[in-house]
Design an enzyme around this catalytic site. Structure first.
Site, PDB file in Angstrom:
ATOM      1  N   GLY B  33       0.781  -1.222   0.000  1.00 54.78           N
ATOM      2  CA  GLY B  33       0.000   0.000   0.000  1.00 54.78           C
ATOM      3  C   GLY B  33       0.814   1.273   0.000  1.00 54.78           C
ATOM      4  O   GLY B  33       0.262   2.359  -0.165  1.00 54.78           O
ATOM      5  N   CYS B 242     -26.832 -10.199 -17.084  1.00 51.81           N
ATOM      6  CA  CYS B 242     -26.231  -9.875 -18.368  1.00 51.81           C
ATOM      7  C   CYS B 242     -27.172 -10.296 -19.487  1.00 51.81           C
ATOM      8  O   CYS B 242     -27.713 -11.401 -19.488  1.00 51.81           O
ATOM      9  CB  CYS B 242     -24.896 -10.614 -18.507  1.00 51.81           C
ATOM     10  N   CYS B 245     -25.224 -13.416 -21.434  1.00 53.23           N
ATOM     11  CA  CYS B 245     -24.951 -14.723 -20.819  1.00 53.23           C
ATOM     12  C   CYS B 245     -25.780 -14.989 -19.580  1.00 53.23           C
ATOM     13  O   CYS B 245     -25.697 -16.055 -18.995  1.00 53.23           O
ATOM     14  CB  CYS B 245     -23.471 -14.859 -20.478  1.00 53.23           C
ATOM     15  N   CYS B 267     -22.014  -8.054 -19.622  1.00 51.42           N
ATOM     16  CA  CYS B 267     -20.823  -8.174 -18.781  1.00 51.42           C
ATOM     17  C   CYS B 267     -19.721  -7.281 -19.289  1.00 51.42           C
ATOM     18  O   CYS B 267     -19.416  -7.257 -20.477  1.00 51.42           O
ATOM     19  CB  CYS B 267     -20.267  -9.608 -18.817  1.00 51.42           C
ATOM     20  N   CYS B 273     -17.816 -13.353 -20.023  1.00 57.79           N
ATOM     21  CA  CYS B 273     -19.092 -13.493 -20.728  1.00 57.79           C
ATOM     22  C   CYS B 273     -18.983 -14.569 -21.814  1.00 57.79           C
ATOM     23  O   CYS B 273     -19.852 -15.416 -21.950  1.00 57.79           O
ATOM     24  CB  CYS B 273     -19.469 -12.145 -21.342  1.00 57.79           C
TER      25      CYS B 273
END
Lengths: 291, 290, 235
Positions: B33, B242, B245, B267, B273
């Site tokens: 970080g 979606c 899909c 997606c 997808c």
């Protein structure tokens, strides 16, 4: 001291869990023998600007619940002194000792930066003359007051907000304005907001630089009254720098008069103002216009 | 054309530069970080087009790697295609669109839906690495705030959000706390993707070319999105499945289908997808998709 | 038959010995003005002593020295066992908080503080709970004839007599062992004047040592045991 009676405050104040009880716990005012050691010990504080003296050899002790006034005209060194105490300037010599909540003595000038920041955020507070220097203008009033709480780990929005609203009420700002930005407030309100922001973590020492400077007279009166009340209620110690003798008479228990960087007279406020010994103090006092 | 014919060193950057970047990467991995400064190089693309990500990928690539590049989840946008073919040319490595086959994935603004493994590296393109930048413009001050873990201001920003809008409204680049120490900007990934950062099996590297910073999340690192006790972080939820899909748990893009304002949600992760459709899942739309 | 001995005198609560005071006016060329020399007096518990003398003779000056407002140039002043000559600020503050009360001639008014809070302040400074302090303050204000409607108002708008009564209430709200009264009956009419004298008598009865300046000879005669003429201390 032959008399054995105890001059300690009667601490019969109510519920220890209450806010007031909590604060009074920290504000036992010791008797003439000085049962409690001082909260702050300053000695030999010196700061130069090249060949010019900012302040020289300044020393004093401060006990819990006491307000020390520092008066002087421009160039007297009072603001330099305050800046050195607050850590805004590094002094060239001297020592500042602080007794923390656990009773340990800390050397403020040799502290590490994280420690000093922590101190500045919790136990100490600094009220700037211009409230804009002490506030975040881009953050709402509530955010300003809550920031110190969040900086020391508060993570409950509801409680932070409630505390902020409570403090706004205490400094006589309508809590309904909690989401307003500070630029929408008058100068006096901004100053009160700055005070709320500083006091929310119950500091034990407040450093104030001309707290009423630049405010209208009626606003000053209100602010001073508020400060008096808070100082007593919270058992605060304070160092108030000002050129206004009326402010010190009202707020300060003890007084130091500074000229050319040095302390020329010090003592009980009303004594220094009513029976000044040093020529400069006499000049200062006699120059004040009576209304 | 082989790599030798192309006239470039492997992966475009000279070895000394790669070494410098790897050192910065090691430091970043050692301090999760934390933003490590590095000397960003001139790349054959302007700043703002992924130079940070490209430099990190270049430093990490070895001849046996398989590279996938996505831009907002899609393998087939202009930028993804350009960067992928760039590396094919200067490194000669294999490329793929399948998440599961890749060893290095360079991404702009998304984390793939397919869970990543310990053998994978995810390289993020980062515009502004400093999470506090818009609260505190001074670099000297933000560095100090990170050094002292002085993050009250960040929390204030979230407080302001709740005060103004009733909830934390950050939709992307939602700040996180890494191992309880540094506050980090995870790059402009949608809030939806934040949970994927937490204890990911893959190594995650973040490169900002213009700002010249690198930060990293080693595998299995604890990453918490900032919030309040009474306003806990909630990843956004897709409103609809979606259209292609039928997935109900993937991040969706809105696609305008005609001039009449018709739209559908598909997606964002094209590979995900496609994989689902190949497995026989179908969404509401009659179109077969690209 | 042996006559019983008089009981030994009680120790002085206010004990002034050989006190001198002078002012050095630096703003006027360093002129030194000696205003008092050889001042001595004692006030015992339960006594009320009046300071008398011509205007400007030093009554207020002596009182201010006992209050700690003026520095003591020479000599000793002990109040309730605490030495004031050369005392530091905190000693004086502690003394004023607990042992020494003061009714000054003028009420220094803080702009917005309501009368009841002005009167309650000495109690609050001692840590008395707020409710109790305020109710005691109100009781005293009522006794001194300040109507309840005024209790919540700042004394800035009160008449001179009303301000004086607020001042007196503040001085008497806490049972100080020592009290300094500067013209307590000035500006007061008959009824209120009588009340104040009652308060003084009650304080004496509970053992307070009182030192007062009373312009009003009749009042002096009513409540004081004896008089001390400060003219005797003029250099």
């Amino acid at each position: 001291m032959t008399d054995g009676t105890d001059i300690r405050r009667n601490d019969g104040a109510g519920d220890a869990k209450s806010f007031k009880g909590f604060c009074q716990e920290f504000s036992k005012i010791p008797g003439p023998g000085g049962e409690a050691p001082p909260l702050l010990r300053v000695s030999g504080l010196t700061r130069r600007y090249g060949a010019c003296i900012g302040c020289a050899e300044v020393g004093f002790d401060l006990w819990p619940g006491e307000v020390m006034g520092i008066v002087g005209e421009s160039g007297s060194g009072k603001s330099t002194l305050l800046a050195c105490l607050a850590g805004h300037l590094a002094p060239d010599a001297g020592q500042v000792l602080w007794r923390d909540r656990d009773g340990r003595t800390r050397d403020v000038l040799t502290m590490s930066e994280p420690e000093r920041r922590m101190l500045a955020r919790t136990d100490w507070a600094f009220v700037h003359q211009n409230p804009r220097d002490g506030l975040r203008m881009g953050v709402s009033a509530g955010g300003n007051v809550g920031e110190r709480l969040m900086a020391v780990g508060a993570r409950h929005y509801g409680r932070i907000r409630a505390t902020a609203a409570d403090w706004l009420g205490r400094v006589e700002i309508d809590p309904g304005r909690i989401d307003d930005a500070p630029h929408r407030f008058s100068g006096g309100m901004q100053q009160r907001l700055q005070i709320a922001r500083n006091l929310v973590t119950h500091p034990r020492l407040v450093l104030m630089d001309e707290p009423t400077g630049g405010l209208d007279v009626s606003v000053q009166a209100r602010l001073l009254d508020l400060l008096r009340g808070l100082v007593r209620e919270m058992g605060l110690s304070a160092v108030v720098v000002t050129h206004d003798l009326a402010v010190v008479r009202l707020l300060a228990h003890r007084l130091m008069v500074m000229k050319d960087g040095r302390v020329v007279e010090a003592g009980l406020t009303d004594q220094v103002l009513d029976d000044p010994q040093h020529p400069y103090t006499q000049l200062l006092v006699s120059s004040v216009l009576q209304v | 054309m082989t790599v030798q014919d192309s006239g470039y060193t492997f992966a475009y950057l000279d070895e000394a530069t790669k070494r410098m970047i790897r050192r910065a990467l090691l430091k970043a991995v050692a301090i999760p970080g934390y933003q490590v400064p590095f000397a960003s190089r001139e790349m054959p693309m302007p700043y703002g087009w992924g130079t940070g990500g490209v430099q990190l990928t270049a430093a990490c690539l070895t001849p046996g790697d398989v590279l996938k590049v996505i831009d907002q989840g899609a393998d087939d946008t202009t930028n993804a295609v350009s960067i992928r073919s760039f590396f094919a040319r200067v490194a000669g490595i294999a490329t793929t669109e399948a998440t599961a086959e890749a060893t290095i994935i360079q991404t702009r603004h998304r984390i793939p839906e397919t869970p990543l493994t310990e053998d994978q590296i995810l390289v993020f393109q980062v515009p502004i690495p400093e999470p506090l930048r818009f609260l505190e413009p001074r670099e000297t001050e933000t560095r100090r705030m990170h050094a002292l873990a002085d993050y009250g201001l960040m929390q204030v920003r979230l407080y302001e959000d709740i005060a103004r809008h009733g909830a934390i409204t950050r939709a992307y680049a939602y700040p996180v706390r890494v191992e309880g120490r540094y506050v980090m900007d995870p790059s402009p990934i949608p809030r939806f993707d934040n949970p994927k950062l937490d204890r990911s099996a893959a190594l995650m590297l973040f490169g900002a070319g213009r700002e010249q910073r690198i930060h990293a999340l080693p595998p299995w690192t604890r990453v918490e999105s900032l919030d309040f006790e009474d306003y806990p972080f909630e990843a956004s939820r897709p409103d609809a499945p979606c259209a292609l899909c039928g997935a109900t748990d993937s991040y969706l893009d809105e696609v305008i289908t005609d001039d009449a304002g018709g739209r559908m949600f598909v997606c964002s992760d094209t590979d995900h997808c496609a994989g689902r459709r190949a497995a026989g899942h179908r969404g509401a739309s009659t179109e077969t998709g690209a | 038959m042996n006559a019983p001995l008089d009981p030994p005198p009680a120790p002085a609560v206010i004990d002034v010995r050989d006190v001198a005071k002078s002012f050095t006016l630096h703003t006027q060329g360093g002129a030194v003005i000696e205003v008092m020399r050889g001042a001595a007096l004692q006030v015992r518990a339960g006594e009320c002593v009046a300071l008398t003398g011509a205007s400007g003779a030093g009554k207020s000056t002596l009182m201010r020295m006992i209050w700690g407002n003026y520095r003591i140039a020479a000599g000793s002043i002990r109040v309730a066992g605490v030495e004031l000559a050369g005392a530091d600020a905190r000693t004086v503050l502690a003394l004023r908080r607990d042992r020494l009360g003061h009714v000054s001639q003028f009420l220094r008014v803080v702009p917005r503080v309501p009368a009841r809070e002005v009167v309650a302040e000495p109690l609050l400074g001692l840590g008395c709970p707020r409710d109790e302090a305020l109710s005691r303050a109100e009781a005293l204000l009522a006794r001194l004839g300040i109507p309840p409607a005024l209790w919540g108002l700042s004394p800035t708008t009160f008449s001179g007599g009303e301000q004086q009564r607020v001042n007196i209430a503040r001085g008497f709200v806490h049972p100080f062992p020592a009290l300094l009264l500067d013209e307590p009956t000035a500006s007061l009419d008959g009824g209120n004047r009588a009340t104040v004298l009652d308060l003084i008598r009650e304080a004496r009865a509970r053992g307070a040592a009182i030192l007062g300046i009373f312009h009003d000879a009749a009042a002096r005669a009513e409540v004081c045991d004896r008089e001390v003429d400060v003219g005797g201390f003029t250099p």
